[in-house]
Design a protein around this motif. Sequence first.
Motif, mmCIF file in Angstrom:
data_model
loop_
_atom_site.group_PDB
_atom_site.id
_atom_site.type_symbol
_atom_site.label_atom_id
_atom_site.label_comp_id
_atom_site.label_asym_id
_atom_site.label_seq_id
_atom_site.Cartn_x
_atom_site.Cartn_y
_atom_site.Cartn_z
ATOM 1 N N GLN A 1 29.730 44.739 45.464
ATOM 2 C CA GLN A 1 30.620 43.728 46.039
ATOM 3 C C GLN A 1 31.879 43.527 45.204
ATOM 4 O OE1 GLN A 1 29.437 40.238 48.242
ATOM 5 N NE2 GLN A 1 27.447 40.366 47.219
ATOM 6 N N GLY A 2 32.919 43.174 45.883
ATOM 7 C CA GLY A 2 34.156 42.753 45.253
ATOM 8 C C GLY A 2 35.143 43.888 45.056
ATOM 9 N N PRO A 3 36.416 43.596 45.263
ATOM 10 C CA PRO A 3 36.894 42.340 45.821
ATOM 11 C C PRO A 3 36.598 42.244 47.311
ATOM 12 C CG PRO A 3 38.737 43.832 45.494
ATOM 13 C CD PRO A 3 37.534 44.508 44.924
ATOM 14 N N GLY A 4 36.172 41.076 47.729
ATOM 15 C CA GLY A 4 35.824 40.860 49.116
ATOM 16 C C GLY A 4 36.287 39.485 49.567
ATOM 17 N N THR A 5 35.817 39.090 50.741
ATOM 18 C CA THR A 5 36.221 37.791 51.276
ATOM 19 C C THR A 5 35.022 37.094 51.909
ATOM 20 O OG1 THR A 5 36.862 38.767 53.390
ATOM 21 C CG2 THR A 5 38.591 38.543 51.740
ATOM 22 N N LEU A 6 35.083 35.780 51.941
ATOM 23 C CA LEU A 6 34.091 34.965 52.639
ATOM 24 C C LEU A 6 34.849 33.884 53.393
ATOM 25 C CD1 LEU A 6 31.141 34.261 53.213
ATOM 26 C CD2 LEU A 6 31.184 32.798 51.176
ATOM 27 N N GLU B 1 39.273 30.973 53.515
ATOM 28 C CA GLU B 1 38.766 31.919 52.526
ATOM 29 C C GLU B 1 38.207 31.187 51.301
ATOM 30 O OE1 GLU B 1 37.749 34.642 51.840
ATOM 31 O OE2 GLU B 1 38.200 35.165 49.802
ATOM 32 N N GLY C 1 36.079 33.149 49.114
ATOM 33 C CA GLY C 1 35.489 34.228 48.315
ATOM 34 C C GLY C 1 35.720 34.081 46.827
ATOM 35 N N PHE C 2 36.824 33.427 46.464
ATOM 36 C CA PHE C 2 37.112 33.274 45.037
ATOM 37 C C PHE C 2 36.165 32.297 44.361
ATOM 38 C CE2 PHE C 2 40.185 31.127 47.764
ATOM 39 C CZ PHE C 2 39.908 29.801 47.489
ATOM 40 N N ALA D 1 32.783 32.233 45.157
ATOM 41 C CA ALA D 1 31.413 32.735 45.265
ATOM 42 C C ALA D 1 31.157 33.844 44.249
ATOM 43 C CB ALA D 1 31.158 33.252 46.678
ATOM 44 N N TRP E 1 31.869 37.635 56.445
ATOM 45 C CA TRP E 1 31.650 38.064 55.056
ATOM 46 C C TRP E 1 31.993 39.542 54.925
ATOM 47 C CZ3 TRP E 1 26.236 39.722 53.189
ATOM 48 C CH2 TRP E 1 26.306 40.179 51.862
ATOM 49 N N THR E 2 32.969 39.838 54.111
ATOM 50 C CA THR E 2 33.343 41.216 53.803
ATOM 51 C C THR E 2 32.980 41.470 52.347
ATOM 52 O OG1 THR E 2 35.206 41.065 55.340
ATOM 53 C CG2 THR E 2 35.225 42.898 53.781
ATOM 54 N N GLY F 1 32.561 37.968 37.671
ATOM 55 C CA GLY F 1 33.556 37.446 38.585
ATOM 56 C C GLY F 1 32.951 36.886 39.842
ATOM 57 N N THR F 2 33.809 36.640 40.794
ATOM 58 C CA THR F 2 33.393 36.146 42.090
ATOM 59 C C THR F 2 33.752 37.193 43.128
ATOM 60 O OG1 THR F 2 35.503 35.044 42.504
ATOM 61 C CG2 THR F 2 33.822 33.769 41.357
ATOM 62 N N LEU F 3 33.466 36.877 44.387
ATOM 63 C CA LEU F 3 33.729 37.834 45.451
ATOM 64 C C LEU F 3 35.204 38.224 45.479
ATOM 65 C CD1 LEU F 3 32.265 39.289 47.742
ATOM 66 C CD2 LEU F 3 32.789 37.347 49.224
ATOM 67 N N ALA F 4 36.074 37.293 45.158
ATOM 68 C CA ALA F 4 37.517 37.561 45.215
ATOM 69 C C ALA F 4 38.211 37.179 43.915
ATOM 70 C CB ALA F 4 38.137 36.808 46.382
ATOM 71 N N GLY F 5 37.528 37.290 42.810
ATOM 72 C CA GLY F 5 38.151 36.949 41.544
ATOM 73 C C GLY F 5 37.367 37.517 40.381
ATOM 74 N N THR G 1 37.845 31.501 35.480
ATOM 75 C CA THR G 1 37.741 32.388 36.646
ATOM 76 C C THR G 1 39.086 32.427 37.349
ATOM 77 O OG1 THR G 1 35.390 32.003 36.921
ATOM 78 C CG2 THR G 1 36.580 32.766 38.850
ATOM 79 N N ILE G 2 39.520 33.638 37.651
ATOM 80 C CA ILE G 2 40.860 33.870 38.167
ATOM 81 C C ILE G 2 40.764 34.428 39.579
ATOM 82 C CG2 ILE G 2 42.967 35.244 37.829
ATOM 83 C CD1 ILE G 2 41.904 35.369 34.809
ATOM 84 N N GLU G 3 41.557 33.864 40.466
ATOM 85 C CA GLU G 3 41.635 34.453 41.806
ATOM 86 C C GLU G 3 42.373 35.772 41.701
ATOM 87 O OE1 GLU G 3 43.174 31.886 44.833
ATOM 88 O OE2 GLU G 3 42.390 30.125 43.819
ATOM 89 N N GLY G 4 41.839 36.779 42.304
ATOM 90 C CA GLY G 4 42.515 38.067 42.212
ATOM 91 C C GLY G 4 42.261 38.910 43.433
#
Lengths: 149, 121
Positions: free
Chosen positions: A8-13, A22, A24-25, A27, A90-91, B52-56, B118-121
């Motif tokens: 996973q990642g980078p993805g979106t929720l 959004e 995702g940042f 989760a 969820w991507t 990280g996170t799903l988008a960071g 944690t950084i959004e990326g």
Amino acid sequence: MPFKDSRQGPGTLLIGTAPGTEYGFQASAVKLVPSVDSTDGTPTLAVPEPPPQTTTTYALEGTAINDYTDPAGLQRYCYDHDGEEQDFVWTPNTADAAVLTGQCTIRAFEMGGDVGVQVTTDFSWPCTGKPLWTGGAAELAAEPAGKRK
Amino acid sequence: MSVVQNPIAAAVISALDDLVFAIQAAGCPCTRNDQDFQPPAAIVTPPSFVGGTLAGLTVNVPVYFVAPDTGMAGWEQIMELYGRAYHALGSRDAVSTLWVSPLNPDGLPAYLVSVTITIEG
């Protein structure tokens, strides 16, 4: 079939009515969890040993970093919409085509914890029916073998 | 002049700068450049990437509050600086240690605080 290691990642929720918001940042983990409920069938004269009756339910689960200081954050959203059915998309990885879409019942999740550290909390949102899995491995599996790359 | 062009690296650098500014705003001299570092002050050092996170992504940033010498007065100076920056750091764990750099190979007394960002990326 070549070896594949999906990560996973980078993805979106995205949560909420399309296009959704959004999150995702926030989760640090997201997963679709199937649960199987199985009960014994009732033996009859014709079928003395019936197969068990099974149903599978799904839940969108994961872990989120606490963001309760943000009025537009995921934690506040879940608190305000607790018990409501909402759309989700969820991507797991935006570089890949696999996308899960469906509806889930939002549940508020724990707020706070240890002082002075980043706090994460698990969440679990039961899905309505079976989410739709498009792209990625599912799309590949649906294609005739001769079309596979 | 920075060599950073990649957006992820730029986001991390920006987060480090934000941390420096937050510590400065709390009344503690702070930099992330050891060439212009003058203790007693805080220095933000290169981060570790820890997930990280799903988008960071998440980094742990070591921040040292460094005394100018080994005397008790130096310790009291960095206690004062750490006290000022305490709320800006969002971390309650400070470990006494030595800060060692090419300019100070013998090390100087310091408090080490690990800040998770944690950084959004």
